[in-house]
Design an enzyme around this catalytic site. Structure first.
Site, PDB file in Angstrom:
ATOM      1  CG  HIS A  84      41.508  78.237  62.819  1.00 54.15           C
ATOM      2  ND1 HIS A  84      41.452  78.590  64.155  1.00 54.15           N
ATOM      3  CD2 HIS A  84      40.368  78.699  62.259  1.00 54.15           C
ATOM      4  CE1 HIS A  84      40.309  79.219  64.389  1.00 54.15           C
ATOM      5  NE2 HIS A  84      39.644  79.292  63.249  1.00 54.15           N
ATOM      6  NE  ARG A 139      40.362  56.570  27.749  1.00 50.89           N
ATOM      7  CZ  ARG A 139      39.176  56.281  28.249  1.00 50.89           C
ATOM      8  NH1 ARG A 139      38.124  56.940  27.856  1.00 50.89           N
ATOM      9  NH2 ARG A 139      39.036  55.320  29.120  1.00 50.89           N
ATOM     10  CB  CYS A 141      45.158  53.675  29.293  1.00 57.74           C
ATOM     11  SG  CYS A 141      46.235  53.528  30.710  1.00 57.74           S
ATOM     12  CD  GLU A 199      38.244  74.511  39.407  1.00 56.09           C
ATOM     13  OE1 GLU A 199      38.350  73.516  40.144  1.00 56.09           O
ATOM     14  OE2 GLU A 199      38.428  74.457  38.179  1.00 56.09           O
ATOM     15  CE  LYS A 221      41.420  74.184  36.074  1.00 55.85           C
ATOM     16  NZ  LYS A 221      40.314  73.477  36.612  1.00 55.85           N
ATOM     17  CG  ASN A 234      41.403  52.141  30.656  1.00 59.43           C
ATOM     18  OD1 ASN A 234      42.067  52.628  31.573  1.00 59.43           O
ATOM     19  ND2 ASN A 234      40.204  52.574  30.332  1.00 59.43           N
ATOM     20  N   GLY A 235      42.827  50.088  33.085  1.00 58.51           N
ATOM     21  CA  GLY A 235      42.268  49.682  34.383  1.00 58.51           C
ATOM     22  C   GLY A 235      43.324  48.998  35.224  1.00 58.51           C
ATOM     23  CD1 TRP A 262      47.958  59.636  33.519  1.00 62.34           C
ATOM     24  CD2 TRP A 262      47.170  58.091  34.919  1.00 62.34           C
ATOM     25  NE1 TRP A 262      47.915  60.180  34.783  1.00 62.34           N
ATOM     26  CE2 TRP A 262      47.436  59.253  35.658  1.00 62.34           C
ATOM     27  CE3 TRP A 262      46.670  56.977  35.599  1.00 62.34           C
ATOM     28  CZ2 TRP A 262      47.220  59.354  37.022  1.00 62.34           C
ATOM     29  CZ3 TRP A 262      46.450  57.074  36.965  1.00 62.34           C
ATOM     30  CH2 TRP A 262      46.728  58.253  37.661  1.00 62.34           C
ATOM     31  CD  GLU A 282      43.908  70.953  36.915  1.00 59.13           C
ATOM     32  OE1 GLU A 282      43.810  69.728  36.996  1.00 59.13           O
ATOM     33  OE2 GLU A 282      42.917  71.679  36.760  1.00 59.13           O
ATOM     34  CE  LYS A 330      38.671  67.541  29.887  1.00 64.09           C
ATOM     35  NZ  LYS A 330      38.722  68.694  30.778  1.00 64.09           N
TER      36      LYS A 330
HETATM   37  C1  G6P Z   1      40.777  64.563  36.290  1.00 68.61           C
HETATM   38  C2  G6P Z   1      41.035  65.868  35.587  1.00 68.61           C
HETATM   39  C3  G6P Z   1      40.339  66.998  36.339  1.00 68.61           C
HETATM   40  C4  G6P Z   1      38.863  66.684  36.504  1.00 68.61           C
HETATM   41  C5  G6P Z   1      38.654  65.348  37.215  1.00 68.61           C
HETATM   42  C6  G6P Z   1      37.198  64.921  37.264  1.00 68.61           C
HETATM   43  O1  G6P Z   1      41.453  64.527  37.489  1.00 68.61           O
HETATM   44  O2  G6P Z   1      42.422  66.111  35.505  1.00 68.61           O
HETATM   45  O3  G6P Z   1      40.481  68.199  35.605  1.00 68.61           O
HETATM   46  O4  G6P Z   1      38.247  67.716  37.213  1.00 68.61           O
HETATM   47  O5  G6P Z   1      39.372  64.341  36.504  1.00 68.61           O
HETATM   48  O6  G6P Z   1      36.733  64.649  35.969  1.00 68.61           O
HETATM   49  P1  G6P Z   1      35.202  64.539  35.582  1.00 68.61           P
HETATM   50  O7  G6P Z   1      35.207  64.075  34.162  1.00 68.61           O
HETATM   51  O8  G6P Z   1      34.587  63.524  36.504  1.00 68.61           O
HETATM   52  O9  G6P Z   1      34.611  65.888  35.760  1.00 68.61           O
END
Ligand code: G6P
Length: 620
Positions: A516, A27, A2, A493, A497, A101-102, A75, A500, A615
């Site tokens: 497995h 955020r 947030c 990863e 990607k 926020n929190g 959020w 998400e 983010k």
């Molecule tokens: C969120 C984002 C991800 C990111 C993760 C960790 O979940 O959506 O894309 O990898 O946070 O973020 P950081 O800032 O700790 O790399």
């Protein structure tokens, strides 16, 4: 998570708050709201479900007028995105207004007590207890700021809170509790601005070359901001002498640079990101690496017995690659773990354990909490981080900045490659210092590192194939990603990607695990993306690909330039340049990012702001 912005000054408040909120949308962006104290001293609130843009009041008759106010982009944690649950929240009589926020961990208990005392709640949020607790304090005769600090002492959990109240006093209070979510404050010429993160300050300082006097709240601190200035205190009312910092707005300004999405711009910026992560750290002339300012002495590095790498999301995948690099280049046992798990174990950490946290934002609550745990246990703490002045950088003994430039797309790309580059350098540095990495091996690594930006640039020069493949695969419902060894985390990863940003179900596996269980999923409707560069696991991955083909699965393979043999056995091949094994993940990651981007774009998804994500995840 947030975003929070608050303003007090002599200008119309809402456009400043709105601009700050737009800059904080990374955020969270499921609902937003602004409250302004109007010129008669009454609180006026506007809210919207969805993104901050819905709050643009420029052409509306119900515009807000007043020079004190606060805003929030949400959020959701407690309560679905709705007008009622969107912040700001108020007390029973709309005298106090709060953004938060929190998570208030004891909110149920507090709410029950407040309801028994006659307080009426109008949302499902935990935040609303804050307004009613303040109301209770003010009803008992406390001043606004004393009611604010009293409320802070009653809450459990990590959070950042900002509040103002009716009347013409023009006062904003901000508080930070715990480590999830920061508060920054700046003031100049009769105007004060408060934000959950530095970009919130830009509306006031965009044209300045330097913003001085920026205050960051620590846990248990609060600030009182008026037109006259900002003062800091603890929750018992004792004044605090705050060490402020100077920040350059240029470092936090953001622009899409002609690209349709930030994510594509950031993918394209990867050659520069990798190059700048090497600046001053790679001595190309002498074929070695160096870490200026590294606080661990040579003896301390030599006495290290273990390295633990932690992170979340994409940063966890970087940590998993880092584990391979540390083992290979520095000869130390290494582990990689999700920070959100690590913090709830009883990990064995001592002063011969190097804990390396990785995070783009430096604000991820689980990562920051895991860092605190590592520190309490006496571990040596290094962070690899992109955001300057973030919590992680303030906590760690040493920061290796990624130097990728601000990343806006929620899906991390250039910071991932910058992390991998930095991890190569850190692992080589430890290996060099411990005498494990020979000077020839260091020289070879440095030579290839020097070539990396160019190689990545070549891969980005023509992205037509990804558009073509996206056209073929964008209607798929499922994807498997396979990789082995140092490329297994890249498979995860790639799956992350894709899921998400395109919402296609995707799973990443170490290819050896296929037999497995996951192999049961293979039929002609299942697409598998296999990472098969020429490395020590090549033959094994080729076998895994054959197992998929034998069951009619569709295979896309990432192969090394010139590998026509394997290319002819799969449905589509994507090529990467030849490179030493430790640097291959920097190359295999790129086709996966581009494929995910083009598929998501073709599906009409909101690439930079995917649903349900944010983010910077500052909740636990
Ligand atoms: C969120 C984002 C991800 C990111 C993760 C960790 O979940 O959506 O894309 O990898 O946070 O973020 P950081 O800032 O700790 O790399």
């Amino acid at each position: 998570m947030c975003g929070i912005v608050a303003y007090v000054g002599h200008q119309e408040a809402w456009p400043i708050i709105l601009e700050g909120l737009r800059r904080l949308e990374y955020r969270g962006y499921d609902s937003a709201g602004i409250a302004v104290v109007d010129f008669s001293g009454e609180i006026q609130i506007r809210k919207t479900v969805g993104k901050v843009g819905g709050l643009d009041l420029a052409d509306r008759e119900d515009s807000l007028q007043g020079s004190v106010g606060l805003g929030h982009t949400r959020w959701a944690t407690h309560g679905r995105p709705s007008d009622a649950n969107a912040h700001p929240h108020t007390d029973c009589h709309q005298r106090i207004v709060v953004v938060h926020n929190g998570i208030v961990e004891n909110f149920m208990e507090l709410k029950t007590g407040l309801e028994e005392n006659g307080h009426e709640f109008s949302s499902e949020t935990d935040t609303e207890v804050i307004t009613h607790l303040m109301e209770e304090g003010m009803d008992q005769g406390l001043s606004f700021e004393d009611a604010f600090s009293r409320m802070g002492k009653l809450l459990k959990g990590s959070q950042a809170i900002t509040a103002t109240h009716e009347g013409n006093e023009g006062k904003i209070c901000a508080m930070r509790l715990g480590h999830a979510g920061g508060i920054v404050i700046a003031h100049r010429e009769g105007q004060g601005i408060v934000g959950s993160d530095l970009p919130a300050l830009l509306p006031l300082f965009r044209h300045d070359s330097l913003v001085s006097g920026v205050g960051f709240l620590e846990s248990g601190q609060m600030a009182v901001v008026t037109r006259e200035g900002a003062s800091y205190r603890d929750l018992d009312g004792h004044p605090i002498e705050k060490d402020t910092r100077s920040i350059s707005p240029e470092d936090i300004i953001i622009d899409r640079g002609g690209y349709r999405h930030f994510m594509l711009k950031e993918i394209m910026e990867q050659p520069q990101a990798v190059a700048s992560a090497m600046r001053e750290r790679v001595d190309f002339q002498n074929g070695r690496v160096q870490l200026p300012g590294m606080p661990l002495s040579i003896d301390e590095i030599r006495s290290l017995r273990r390295v633990v790498l932690i992170g979340c999301g994409t940063s966890l995948h970087a940590a998993q690659v880092g584990r391979h690099l540390i083992e290979r280049l520095s000869g130390l046992p290494a582990e990689a773990e999700s920070a959100s798990e690590f913090r709830y174990r009883d990990p064995y950490i001592d002063d011969q354990t190097l804990v390396v946290s990785i995070g783009q934002s430096g604000e991820t609550a689980d990562t920051v909490a895991a860092m605190h745990l590592a520190q309490e246990k006496g571990g040596r703490l290094v962070t690899i981080c992109n955001a300057e002045n973030s919590q992680a950088t303030r906590l760690a003994e040493y920061t290796l900045f990624m130097r990728a430039g601000i990343e806006i797309g929620v899906a991390s790309t250039k910071t991932f490659l910058a992390s991998l580059t930095t991890l190569n350098i850190l692992a080589a540095y430890i290996g060099q210092t411990r005498g494990v990495l020979s000077s020839e091996a260091a020289k070879e690594l440095v030579e290839y590192l020097a070539r990396c930006p160019g190689l990545i640039g070549e891969m980005l020069a023509d992205t037509e194939i990804y558009r073509r493949l996206a056209r073929e695969f964008y209607t798929c419902s499922n994807f498997l990603f396979l990789g082995r060894g140092i490329n297994a985390p890249i498979a995860m990863e790639g799956a992350l990607k894709l899921k998400e940003i395109s919402y296609i179900h995707a799973e990443g596996f170490p290819a050896g695990e296929m037999k497995h269980g996951p192999i049961a999923l293979i039929d002609r409707t299942m697409t598998t993306l296999a990472l098969a560069p020429k490395d020590r696991m090549y033959d094994k991955v080729v076998n895994n690909i054959k197992e998929v083909k034998a069951r009619d699965g569709v295979v896309l393979a990432v192969v090394t330039n010139g590998d026509t043999e394997l290319a002819s056995q799969v449905d589509h091949a994507l090529y990467i340049p030849e490179a030493p094994e430790n640097l291959i993940p920097l190359l295999t990651a790129v086709p996966l990012q581009l494929l995910a981007y083009h598929i998501a774009e073709m599906r009409g998804c909101d690439v930079d702001q995917p649903r349900n994500l944010a983010k910077s995840v500052t909740v636990e």
